[in-house]
Structures are given as C-alpha cells and as structure tokens.
Design an enzyme around this catalytic site. Structure first.
Site, PDB file in Angstrom:
ATOM      1  N   ASP A  87       0.860  -1.183   0.000  1.00  0.00           N
ATOM      2  CA  ASP A  87       0.000   0.000   0.000  1.00  0.00           C
ATOM      3  C   ASP A  87       0.898   1.234   0.000  1.00  0.00           C
ATOM      4  OD1 ASP A  87      -2.409  -1.449   0.151  1.00  0.00           O
ATOM      5  OD2 ASP A  87      -2.297  -1.553   2.331  1.00  0.00           O
ATOM      6  N   ASP A 125      -7.100  -1.537  -4.222  1.00  0.00           N
ATOM      7  CA  ASP A 125      -8.114  -1.213  -3.214  1.00  0.00           C
ATOM      8  C   ASP A 125      -9.106  -0.191  -3.760  1.00  0.00           C
ATOM      9  OD1 ASP A 125      -6.723  -2.867  -1.443  1.00  0.00           O
ATOM     10  OD2 ASP A 125      -5.630  -1.195  -0.545  1.00  0.00           O
TER      11      ASP A 125
END
Length: 183
Positions: free
Chosen positions: A140, A154
C-alpha cells in the site's frame, strides 16, 4: 457416430429458450470486461513495483499537506484487520472471486453497472491476491492521512463495489417494475 453428430448439429441450430447454447467465441462485451480486468491488474502491478523500488527506500514522501506517499506492507485486510493471517485471506479472496464470477452469469448483459463494477472488483482482488501470494503482504502507498494507506487495487475494489451495488439496485427496480401486480 454420424447420427449423433447430425443430432447435435440440429440441436445447436434451434433456440431452446433462455438457456440456449451460446457460441464458444467470446462476445465483444466479454472481451471488454477481460480487458478491464487486465488493465486494472497491470496498472496495479506497475504502481506497486514503482512503490517497492522507489518509495520503499524513502519510506514516506509528502506530496501535499493532506496527501503523502507512504510505503506499507499490509499483512492483513482493510485497516490492518486479521494481520498475519495471509493464508486465510488468500482462501477468502479465492472463494469471493469464484462466487462473484458465478453470480455474474445471471446478470443481464445490458446491466453495465453490475458487470463493469464486478470486473473492477475482480481486477483489484487479483492485484492484491498476487501480492499476498508472492510477497506474503499487500503493498500500500496512497496515504490521505485521515484514511488507512491503500493502493490502486483497493481503489478499484471500492469503486467497483459501489458500481456493482448500484447495478444490482437497478436490477431490483427493474424486477419490481416488471413483476405482475396482485389482483
């Protein structure tokens, strides 16, 4: 054998209601959906490779007061829930992907919200699944400082889930509109 082939040929030529045999070649809509999934996976992979090679050594880069690029390896699910349970999350991802693709078969071709939303979810799930299988964690890097750090996959899952929900809502409205009213 020729009699069986002739019977099969005759059966293919006549339409048998809504469950008629479909041609084996994919439709243009199916090809566009597959291209969307592939594009999501490729963009997700490219951004994560960039984050690993350029951002990981730096850790965090401030882009704006409200937005930073922050390298994080998430071993859990959203918001870090179930951290360290990678095997279980891989299993859940595979089951949910299979269920979504199976359910998708029953959605009408003209419900683009549901079909494209589902493909965004599939592409994002495949991108994160690749990370889980190859790295043991999901990379991330997008950090708005008020929300957990996330990635392109995401984002596609979130946007796709909203589009899918809207498409299913429209399908419910259509079904209610076409339902016979009781006397």
């Amino acid at each position: 054998m020729p009699a069986l082939l002739a019977l099969a040929h005759r059966r293919r030529l006549r339409a048998v209601g809504p469950r008629a045999l479909r041609p084996m070649r994919p439709s243009a809509a199916s090809l566009r959906e597959a291209a969307l999934v592939a594009a999501v996976v490729v963009v997700d992979r490219l951004t994560k490779v960039w984050a690993q090679s350029w951002l990981e050594p730096r850790g965090e880069v401030a882009v704006a007061p409200f937005f930073h690029l922050t390298y994080v390896e998430n071993t859990g699910a959203a918001w870090g829930m179930f951290a360290g349970r990678n095997g279980a999350l891989v299993g859940v991802s595979l089951v949910l992907l299979a269920g979504l693709l199976w359910a998708r078969r029953s959605w009408p071709e003209d419900n683009r919200w549901a079909r494209w939303g589902a493909m965004l979810v599939v592409g994002g799930a495949l991108g994160n699944l690749h990370d889980r299988l190859s790295l043991g964690a999901v990379v991330d890097f997008l950090d708005f400082r008020v929300w957990p750090v996330f990635n392109v996959a995401d984002s596609c899952i979130s946007v796709g889930a909203c589009a899918l929900a809207w498409g299913l809502h429209l399908e419910d409205k259509r079904a209610l509109k076409n339902a016979p009213t009781p006397p």
